[in-house]
Structure formats: C-alpha cells, structure tokens
Write a protein that holds these residues in place. Sequence first.
Motif, short mmCIF file in Angstrom:
data_model
loop_
_atom_site.label_atom_id
_atom_site.label_comp_id
_atom_site.label_asym_id
_atom_site.label_seq_id
_atom_site.Cartn_x
_atom_site.Cartn_y
_atom_site.Cartn_z
N CYS A 324 -1.41 6.80 5.90
CA CYS A 324 -0.58 5.63 5.64
C CYS A 324 -1.19 4.33 6.14
CB CYS A 324 0.80 5.81 6.29
SG CYS A 324 1.73 7.22 5.64
N ARG A 325 -2.08 4.41 7.13
CA ARG A 325 -2.67 3.18 7.68
C ARG A 325 -3.49 2.42 6.64
NH1 ARG A 325 -3.31 1.88 13.25
NH2 ARG A 325 -4.63 0.03 13.51
N PRO A 326 -4.36 3.06 5.80
CA PRO A 326 -5.08 2.30 4.77
C PRO A 326 -4.14 1.64 3.76
CG PRO A 326 -6.13 4.42 5.15
CD PRO A 326 -4.83 4.46 5.87
N LYS A 327 -3.04 2.32 3.43
CA LYS A 327 -2.09 1.73 2.48
C LYS A 327 -1.44 0.49 3.08
CE LYS A 327 -0.94 6.19 0.35
NZ LYS A 327 0.16 7.15 0.07
N TYR A 328 -1.09 0.59 4.38
CA TYR A 328 -0.47 -0.56 5.05
C TYR A 328 -1.46 -1.73 5.10
CZ TYR A 328 1.31 -3.50 8.82
OH TYR A 328 1.73 -4.56 9.57
N THR A 329 -2.72 -1.46 5.41
CA THR A 329 -3.73 -2.52 5.48
C THR A 329 -3.93 -3.18 4.12
OG1 THR A 329 -4.87 -1.31 7.25
CG2 THR A 329 -6.11 -3.02 6.12
N LYS A 330 -3.92 -2.38 3.06
CA LYS A 330 -4.08 -2.92 1.71
C LYS A 330 -2.90 -3.80 1.33
CE LYS A 330 -5.17 -1.49 -3.00
NZ LYS A 330 -5.43 -0.33 -3.90
N ARG A 331 -1.69 -3.38 1.70
CA ARG A 331 -0.51 -4.18 1.42
C ARG A 331 -0.56 -5.51 2.17
NH1 ARG A 331 2.51 0.70 2.08
NH2 ARG A 331 3.19 -0.09 4.13
N ARG A 332 -1.01 -5.49 3.43
CA ARG A 332 -1.10 -6.72 4.21
C ARG A 332 -2.09 -7.70 3.59
NH1 ARG A 332 2.11 -8.81 7.74
NH2 ARG A 332 0.32 -9.62 8.93
N ILE A 333 -3.25 -7.17 3.13
CA ILE A 333 -4.24 -8.05 2.51
C ILE A 333 -3.68 -8.68 1.24
CG2 ILE A 333 -6.50 -8.09 1.39
CD1 ILE A 333 -7.38 -5.91 3.32
N THR A 334 -2.99 -7.87 0.43
CA THR A 334 -2.40 -8.39 -0.80
C THR A 334 -1.33 -9.44 -0.50
OG1 THR A 334 -2.79 -6.26 -1.87
CG2 THR A 334 -1.21 -7.74 -2.93
N HIS A 335 -0.50 -9.18 0.52
CA HIS A 335 0.55 -10.13 0.90
C HIS A 335 -0.04 -11.46 1.35
CE1 HIS A 335 4.44 -11.50 2.31
NE2 HIS A 335 3.92 -11.75 3.51
N ARG A 336 -1.11 -11.41 2.15
CA ARG A 336 -1.74 -12.64 2.61
C ARG A 336 -2.36 -13.42 1.44
NH1 ARG A 336 -4.93 -10.30 7.96
NH2 ARG A 336 -3.04 -9.93 9.24
N ARG A 337 -2.91 -12.71 0.43
CA ARG A 337 -3.52 -13.38 -0.71
C ARG A 337 -2.45 -14.13 -1.51
NH1 ARG A 337 -5.57 -9.22 -3.33
NH2 ARG A 337 -7.49 -9.25 -2.08
N TRP A 338 -1.28 -13.48 -1.69
CA TRP A 338 -0.20 -14.13 -2.43
C TRP A 338 0.32 -15.33 -1.65
CZ3 TRP A 338 1.32 -13.81 -7.29
CH2 TRP A 338 0.93 -12.69 -8.03
N GLN A 339 0.35 -15.22 -0.32
CA GLN A 339 0.81 -16.34 0.49
C GLN A 339 -0.16 -17.53 0.37
OE1 GLN A 339 1.36 -14.85 4.48
NE2 GLN A 339 3.58 -14.84 4.25
N ALA A 340 -1.46 -17.24 0.36
CA ALA A 340 -2.46 -18.29 0.23
C ALA A 340 -2.37 -18.98 -1.11
CB ALA A 340 -3.86 -17.72 0.45
N ASP A 341 -2.11 -18.23 -2.21
CA ASP A 341 -2.01 -18.80 -3.53
C ASP A 341 -0.76 -19.68 -3.64
OD1 ASP A 341 -4.31 -17.50 -4.17
OD2 ASP A 341 -3.31 -15.80 -5.19
N SER A 342 0.34 -19.27 -3.01
CA SER A 342 1.57 -20.05 -3.08
C SER A 342 1.47 -21.34 -2.29
CB SER A 342 2.74 -19.23 -2.57
OG SER A 342 2.54 -18.86 -1.21
N ASP A 343 0.73 -21.32 -1.19
CA ASP A 343 0.54 -22.52 -0.37
C ASP A 343 -0.34 -23.53 -1.10
OD1 ASP A 343 2.11 -21.38 1.54
OD2 ASP A 343 0.43 -20.67 2.80
N ALA A 344 -1.30 -22.99 -1.88
CA ALA A 344 -2.19 -23.90 -2.61
C ALA A 344 -1.42 -24.59 -3.72
CB ALA A 344 -3.37 -23.13 -3.17
#
Length: 344
Positions: A324-344
């Motif tokens: 489950c740890r790799p899945k959680y890490t992948k979700r966190r990376i995806t969440h941060r990318r969406w946050q960066a796109d929304s801020d831009a």
Amino acid sequence: MSTPAPWDSTSQPSQSMRLHPHNPSKALRRDSVGRCLYCYNTIWWYDRADGGRIPLLPREFPTARVPENVQWSVDAGLARQGAVGDFCWIPHPVVCPGIEHDEFKDPGLADLYRQSSLNMQAAVREGRFSAPLIETPEEEGPEARPVNRQCRDIIAYHSVHMVVPTTVGELRCVALSEVTGERCSGLVLDPDAIYQGEWAEQQIPYPRGRLDEPALWEGQTMWVWSLNNVTYQDSVRWRSQRCPSHGTGSTAPDAHPRECEHFDPIGHGFCIRYIKPVTAATFTPEIRQAQRTRCAEKGCLNGKTGRVPEQELVAGVGWLCWKCRPKYTKRRITHRRWQADSDA
C-alpha cells in the motif's frame, strides 16, 4: 610402562581447517576433540543425523572385525549408525572402562577395552586423572531426591525429545560471533516471533522391557516445550541450538559444543516436570497477536509483528505495508501535481 593407544599419539602435525558452507555440521574438529570424563581416553565428538552428538573412538576400524550393532559411519561431519565401506567407527561407550560392561563376546572389542583400561590406569597412577565422585542422597527410597541438580527443561519435536542445559528461556546460542570472536551471547528463544512453541503434556517415552516385565513409566505424562507447530527452519534452529541471527543460512561455525542431550528417562529422571512450568517462555500466538500492527490503508489485512520503527511511519496516516505504501506515494504525487496546476 604401558603402551599408548594409537589414537593418543601427539606427534601428528597440525593441519589447517576449512568449513564448507554446505556442510550440515558446523562443529570444528579441533573443538570436538576431548577426553572421556569416566576414563580419560581421547574421544572425538560428532554430530548425529538426528540432532544429537556421539563420542567415537578417534580412528576407523575394519568393518569385518567389528560387530554390526556397534558400526557407525561419518559423512559430511554427521555420524550415522551402520557401516559404509570397508572401515567403520566405534562409539567410545562400547569400550569405555569407566562403564560397567557384560562379558565381551567379540575378541576385538575385548582388546580395545583392555587397552583403554591400561590407559586409564596409567593416567590415574601418574596423577593426570581421577575418577569423578558420584554424589548420592543420604536416604534411599522413594523420598530420596538427587542433589545439586540444576533446573533443566525438555524440548520435544514430534518423537524426538531433548534435554536442554538450562530452562527454555535461558538456552544460549553456540555459534561463533563475528563481532566478539567468542561464543554468541544470543538466546535461542526468539521473543519477537509470533510462535516459538508452547508447553504441552505428553506421555513419557519409556524403554520397552521384555514381554514378561512391566513397562516403566507406562501411562505417565510430563510437561515439555513442544516445537511440533513451529516452522521447519525454527525446528532446525532449536535442535542446532542457535539464535535467530545464526539460524538457517548462517555459515558461522560452533564456538562451543552443543549442550542439548537426547532425553533418557533413566538418566534424566530429575528433569521430568509433572507440573506445568511457569517461565518467561509461555507466550502464545494469541498473546503476541495483540502486538501486531495493522496496515493503515482501508480494507488491507496486512500487518507487522513487533514494534514499528519511526522512519516507517507516514505522518498523519500511520504504518503502511509494502503493497500500500507505493500506492499512497503515487496518490500524493498526483495530488500535488493537481494542486500546482490549480495554483497556476
């Protein structure tokens, strides 16, 4: 002046030793050479195929001149009953002059017994050896108890019963420590394992007598530390008297002879426990289950036994398993990318 036995010669040159990593026996021959406590004759200790140890005469003899019931062979450091080839080994107790024997029917064994007796007499006469004194209780009868006996437990693996030199929780590893260069200070009992055995009540394995004689200990039971339900690797580790660090896969040699003995109800009668022991080695899978950490991922049934290190904890989540740890890490990376796109 008596003539020394051929195996007592001290003129043999020293040789280097090498332990093959796939050798089932980890005992070095140098540490397995000793003298009998009852007659002072030289003996060689060998590991047995069933997990015990046996003292043999330190030389081979022609198989044709040795009775079939006392023929032993040595292969890859392990001693097995029965001869293989034209030469065989003889157990030392068969000709030990410190043990009472019946009349020898075989002249070859009688000669070996006579020669061993001469060596024993010479050692006593020269002051190099004195027979050990056997302490006996002052009162004879059913009320008498052996004196100066230390507490020793019995471990059982199916039909094999062995007596450990101490209690189960104090049984020490015999392997050589690479750090200190001495005997390992670790214990055979693994407190972090889910299951390492349990106390069980079993029938006493009594020797069978003649048909017209009553069987000894028939119907009586004793408490033993049962290893029937442990893994095979753990059962081998217990019978080899090794800690978890020097268990399966370790090539470390033995720094001390194995102290576990095969259980003999006559010689080890003082070790028989008729009441269930109360020691530190009483944990069960149910007790250890409370210390099991579950994966923090919803719906995951994976877990880990024992204390979880802080570096394995995820802040705000908890402990995640390897799945489950790799899945959680992948979700966190995806969440941060969406946050960066929304801020831009």
